[in-house]
Design a protein around this motif. Structure first.
Motif, PDB file in Angstrom:
ATOM      1  N   ASP A 244      13.841  10.557 -10.713  1.00  0.00           N
ATOM      2  CA  ASP A 244      12.255  10.498 -11.069  1.00  0.00           C
ATOM      3  C   ASP A 244      11.540   9.332 -11.801  1.00  0.00           C
ATOM      4  N   VAL A 245      12.639   8.481 -12.278  1.00  0.00           N
ATOM      5  CA  VAL A 245      11.938   7.214 -12.914  1.00  0.00           C
ATOM      6  C   VAL A 245      11.865   6.526 -11.512  1.00  0.00           C
ATOM      7  N   ASP A 246      12.877   6.439 -10.683  1.00  0.00           N
ATOM      8  CA  ASP A 246      12.673   5.652  -9.603  1.00  0.00           C
ATOM      9  C   ASP A 246      11.568   5.840  -8.875  1.00  0.00           C
ATOM     10  N   ARG A 247      11.176   7.121  -8.564  1.00  0.00           N
ATOM     11  CA  ARG A 247       9.879   7.803  -7.892  1.00  0.00           C
ATOM     12  C   ARG A 247       8.787   6.935  -8.393  1.00  0.00           C
ATOM     13  N   ARG A 248       8.741   7.379 -10.028  1.00  0.00           N
ATOM     14  CA  ARG A 248       7.422   6.872 -10.401  1.00  0.00           C
ATOM     15  C   ARG A 248       7.330   5.150 -10.326  1.00  0.00           C
ATOM     16  N   ILE A 249       8.400   4.410 -10.534  1.00  0.00           N
ATOM     17  CA  ILE A 249       8.554   2.914 -10.433  1.00  0.00           C
ATOM     18  C   ILE A 249       7.701   2.414  -8.947  1.00  0.00           C
ATOM     19  N   ALA A 250       8.393   3.306  -7.963  1.00  0.00           N
ATOM     20  CA  ALA A 250       7.847   2.963  -6.484  1.00  0.00           C
ATOM     21  C   ALA A 250       6.347   3.236  -6.482  1.00  0.00           C
ATOM     22  N   GLU A 251       5.908   4.288  -6.956  1.00  0.00           N
ATOM     23  CA  GLU A 251       4.329   4.686  -6.860  1.00  0.00           C
ATOM     24  C   GLU A 251       3.729   3.673  -7.764  1.00  0.00           C
ATOM     25  N   ILE A 252       4.109   3.350  -8.816  1.00  0.00           N
ATOM     26  CA  ILE A 252       3.462   2.051  -9.482  1.00  0.00           C
ATOM     27  C   ILE A 252       3.367   0.744  -8.843  1.00  0.00           C
ATOM     28  N   ASP A 253       4.526   0.457  -7.857  1.00  0.00           N
ATOM     29  CA  ASP A 253       4.518  -0.666  -7.265  1.00  0.00           C
ATOM     30  C   ASP A 253       3.541  -0.720  -6.018  1.00  0.00           C
ATOM     31  N   ALA A 254       3.577   0.720  -5.432  1.00  0.00           N
ATOM     32  CA  ALA A 254       2.486   0.850  -4.452  1.00  0.00           C
ATOM     33  C   ALA A 254       1.039   0.897  -4.918  1.00  0.00           C
ATOM     34  N   GLU A 255       0.939   1.226  -6.025  1.00  0.00           N
ATOM     35  CA  GLU A 255      -0.468   1.177  -6.450  1.00  0.00           C
ATOM     36  C   GLU A 255      -1.002  -0.296  -6.813  1.00  0.00           C
ATOM     37  N   GLN A 256      -0.033  -1.180  -7.330  1.00  0.00           N
ATOM     38  CA  GLN A 256      -0.250  -2.482  -7.668  1.00  0.00           C
ATOM     39  C   GLN A 256      -0.625  -3.361  -6.342  1.00  0.00           C
ATOM     40  N   LEU A 257       0.075  -2.992  -5.218  1.00  0.00           N
ATOM     41  CA  LEU A 257       0.059  -3.572  -3.924  1.00  0.00           C
ATOM     42  C   LEU A 257      -1.393  -3.317  -3.470  1.00  0.00           C
ATOM     43  N   MET A 259      -3.907  -2.535  -5.100  1.00  0.00           N
ATOM     44  CA  MET A 259      -4.839  -3.115  -6.091  1.00  0.00           C
ATOM     45  C   MET A 259      -5.112  -4.374  -5.654  1.00  0.00           C
ATOM     46  N   TRP A 260      -3.967  -5.295  -5.480  1.00  0.00           N
ATOM     47  CA  TRP A 260      -4.390  -6.766  -4.954  1.00  0.00           C
ATOM     48  C   TRP A 260      -4.855  -6.609  -3.810  1.00  0.00           C
ATOM     49  N   THR A 261      -4.573  -5.771  -2.648  1.00  0.00           N
ATOM     50  CA  THR A 261      -5.197  -5.848  -1.271  1.00  0.00           C
ATOM     51  C   THR A 261      -6.525  -5.587  -1.329  1.00  0.00           C
ATOM     52  N   ASN A 262      -7.008  -4.673  -2.302  1.00  0.00           N
ATOM     53  CA  ASN A 262      -8.440  -4.389  -2.246  1.00  0.00           C
ATOM     54  C   ASN A 262      -9.149  -5.303  -2.938  1.00  0.00           C
ATOM     55  N   ALA A 263      -8.621  -6.247  -4.031  1.00  0.00           N
ATOM     56  CA  ALA A 263      -9.223  -7.027  -4.672  1.00  0.00           C
ATOM     57  C   ALA A 263      -9.836  -7.984  -3.964  1.00  0.00           C
ATOM     58  N   GLN A 264      -9.301  -8.281  -2.846  1.00  0.00           N
ATOM     59  CA  GLN A 264      -9.895  -9.624  -1.713  1.00  0.00           C
ATOM     60  C   GLN A 264     -10.911  -9.216  -0.835  1.00  0.00           C
ATOM     61  N   LYS A 265     -10.971  -8.046  -0.763  1.00  0.00           N
ATOM     62  CA  LYS A 265     -12.117  -7.376   0.397  1.00  0.00           C
ATOM     63  C   LYS A 265     -13.308  -7.703  -0.316  1.00  0.00           C
TER      64      LYS A 265
END
Length: 265
Positions: A244-257, A259-265
């Motif tokens: 469960d902890v590994d899955r949550r960390i993967a979701e947070i990494d996807a959200e941060q990625l 976030m950075w992708t949408n910031a430059q549009k």
């Protein structure tokens, strides 16, 4: 001697290919519509406050804002930005040109987000504002109008970039707050350690299965919602928590990625 890094070839207006962002048509259309609606709303409110015809004033301001927005964003997306990207005017333009060419988006730093398209907007604002003023009021207003429009466009783009920085910081703060708390240090008792190191008694019985222990667990199971866990069940529970902890960390990494992708549009 240290190996020298390969340098990006210098581009000129003659050798540049002037890339255009594929999302520019939709972006310009959305910007024009939103500007027209905002101008109409502001004109209607101003007319109501001045006790004038809010519909007429709203329509006039909506049309004017839409035309100004079309000239500004059209000039920036189809003329200024392609030229700056083609000649790689700044490191940021070189990075954006490479992203358009490869389709791979690179994360941006906070300083990059703050300075994103400042030069594009300043030049486009000066060109659009000076051109419109010259067409409407004559060539004598070219320089003052270009300076004023360029300054307003620069300030406006800076405010938009700063709002993106605030949004990124807020999302990062929420992501940090959403991280699971670290598991507290657990020092098992000597009996538990012994049960893992020597899980079976010499006669084949599991440690902790003494008659008195079994009777106590049997009585408690009828009174309280307790259950005696074997070593396998306990390890399975720990494995499930870790997944469960590994899955949550993967979701947070996807959200941060994202976030950075949408910031430059």
């Amino acid at each position: 001697m240290a190996a020298t890094q390969p340098q990006r070839p210098t581009r000129t207006l003659a050798s540049a290919d002037f890339p255009i962002d594929p999302s520019s048509p939709l972006f310009v259309a959305q910007a024009v519509v939103l500007s027209a609606l905002g101008g109409a709303g502001a004109g209607g409110t101003l007319g109501w406050a001045r006790k004038q015809n809010p519909f007429q004033l709203g329509v006039n301001m909506g049309i004017n804002c839409g035309i100004v927005s079309l000239f500004f964003f059209g000039t920036r997306e189809y003329l200024v930005s392609p030229i700056l990207l083609g000649v790689c005017a700044t490191p940021a333009h070189a990075r954006r040109a490479e992203e358009l060419e490869t389709g791979i988006t690179e994360p941006q730093s906070i300083s990059d987000v703050r300075m994103n398209r400042i030069l594009d907007s300043a030049i486009a604002g000066a060109a659009a504002g000076g051109g419109l003023s010259t067409f409407i009021r004559g060539p004598r207003t070219l320089i003052p109008a270009a300076f004023t429009a360029g300054l307003l466009a620069t300030v406006g783009q800076g405010l938009v970039n700063q709002s993106r920085v605030w949004r990124l910081e807020l999302l990062a703060k929420r992501a940090r707050e959403g991280l699971p708390e670290p598991a507290p240090a657990f020092e098992p008792a000597v009996e538990v350690m012994e049960s893992f190191e020597t899980p079976a008694k010499p006669d084949g019985e599991r440690r902790g299965d003494a008659p008195i222990t079994s009777r106590m667990m049997g009585v408690l199971s009828h009174i309280l919602p307790v259950k005696k866990l074997s070593d396998e069940d306990y390890l399975a529970g720990l494995e499930k928590k870790r997944n469960d902890v590994d899955r949550r960390i993967a979701e947070i990494d996807a959200e941060q990625l994202a976030m950075w992708t949408n910031a430059q549009k």
